[in-house]
Design an enzyme around this catalytic site. Structure first.
Site, mmCIF file in Angstrom:
data_model
loop_
_atom_site.group_PDB
_atom_site.id
_atom_site.type_symbol
_atom_site.label_atom_id
_atom_site.label_comp_id
_atom_site.label_asym_id
_atom_site.label_seq_id
_atom_site.Cartn_x
_atom_site.Cartn_y
_atom_site.Cartn_z
ATOM 1 N N ASP A 106 -26.110 -12.873 60.734
ATOM 2 C CA ASP A 106 -27.081 -13.771 61.338
ATOM 3 C C ASP A 106 -26.832 -13.956 62.835
ATOM 4 O OD1 ASP A 106 -28.222 -14.148 58.871
ATOM 5 O OD2 ASP A 106 -27.275 -16.097 58.503
ATOM 6 N N LYS A 107 -27.882 -14.333 63.537
ATOM 7 C CA LYS A 107 -27.807 -14.580 64.975
ATOM 8 C C LYS A 107 -26.645 -15.510 65.315
ATOM 9 C CE LYS A 107 -30.265 -17.074 68.633
ATOM 10 N NZ LYS A 107 -31.471 -17.852 68.992
#
Length: 324
Positions: free
Chosen positions: A135-136
């Site tokens: 994830d970011k």
């Protein structure tokens, strides 16, 4: 749509623009000129064409084309690299590959700049060389293929999830509270939430199989009080979107800083003393770090194993919890 008497004699683009609020007149004119509009089943490519009462107008929106990402000079931390693959220690906040709202400034843009033409054509335009992602706002290790042979070999290992090979992925997570047991396994299917398509949810029926193995490494508590938080190691047997975040929330121990799946715990920090309260309130992401990655080199056959130290924000939060 069918042209009524009020619109008879008007320009084709004007009639469509009045009926389709989501499209500008310029966009409609472009679609007409490209042959995406028919009148009575026949293509009309002149926006100024005058329609008649009873004409059937049909507009077909073409499939959106993914923009081809361009190289950007974005600093990346390279842990290992050869002609076949590259291992990156990704900082929190960096999106892995382009998508809606993030067409630039991604790890893919950085890799294209760093690797040049070696990524071309591997794994698709938007995801060149990407065989897995994090994830970011998760930090840590990521491997990217630089050749077709490496892409195929790595993709096969990640699809197998380490069941028959040396692939390992271990994440460190700081979570609210502490499970009663020191280790366990979560086996709960995941799918897009029916109420919020931006989130993932555990499904009683349907969904995709998702398995997370967890182990408590440290508990942070004062004497005679329930644990405030824990440091846990999570190992993936499957690789679903937001898997660790959703699974930990599912067992009642969401990640610190995870506003999507643990927003109900934000008020817990209000009862804490400084400086820990400030550390938790100021932690602007989920407390998750991909600290271990091991796999078989898809060309040489050698087992490669990498470990990543906690980033500064994670280390400061951990130190604050240890001093609780």
């Amino acid at each position: 749509m069918t042209v009524d008497a009020a619109d008879a004699g008007k320009r084709l683009d004007a009639v469509l623009a009045a009926s389709l609020d989501a499209l500008s007149r310029n966009r409609i004119q472009a679609l007409i000129k490209s042959g995406d509009v028919t009148v009575g089943g026949a293509k009309v490519v002149e926006p100024k064409y005058r329609v008649n009462e009873g004409d059937t107008l049909t507009l077909k929106l073409p499939e959106p084309e993914d923009p081809e990402p361009k190289g950007e000079d974005i600093p990346i931390s390279v842990v290992f690299e050869d002609e076949h693959l590259i291992v990156i220690d990704k900082p929190a906040g960096l999106v892995v590959h382009p998508g809606a709202g993030n067409w630039t400034g991604t790890l893919v843009n950085a890799l294209i700049h760093h690797c040049g033409d070696s990524l071309s054509g591997i794994g698709g335009i938007r995801r060149p060389g990407i065989v897995h992602r994090i994830d970011k706002d998760t930090s840590g290790l990521l491997v990217v293929a630089k050749s077709d042979q490496a892409h195929q070999g790595l993709a096969a290992q990640f699809a197998d999830h380490g069941r028959s090979g040396p692939l390992e992925r271990a994440y460190s997570a700081l979570v609210w509270g502490a499970p009663f047991n020191l280790k366990g396994t979560i086996n709960a299917n995941l799918a897009r939430s029916h109420t919020n398509r931006q989130k993932i949810a555990v499904m009683k029926t349907g969904g995709r199989n998702a398995i997370t193995h967890w182990q408590v490494k440290e508990r942070f508590a004062r004497a005679d009080q329930p644990p405030l938080a824990s440091l846990m190691e999570c190992r993936l047997e499957t690789g679903r979107t937001h898997q660790i975040r959703v699974h930990m929330a599912h067992i009642g121990h969401p990640l610190i800083g995870d506003n999507d799946y643990g927003s109900g715990y934000k008020t817990k920090s209000n009862r804490l003393d400084e400086p820990l309260k400030g550390l938790i309130d100021g932690f602007r992401r989920q407390a998750l770090h991909a600290g271990l990655l091991a796999f078989e080199h898809p060309v040489t056959g050698k087992t490669l194993r990498f470990e990543s130290a906690y980033p500064d924000d994670f280390e400061k939060l951990l130190s604050g919890l240890r001093g609780f």
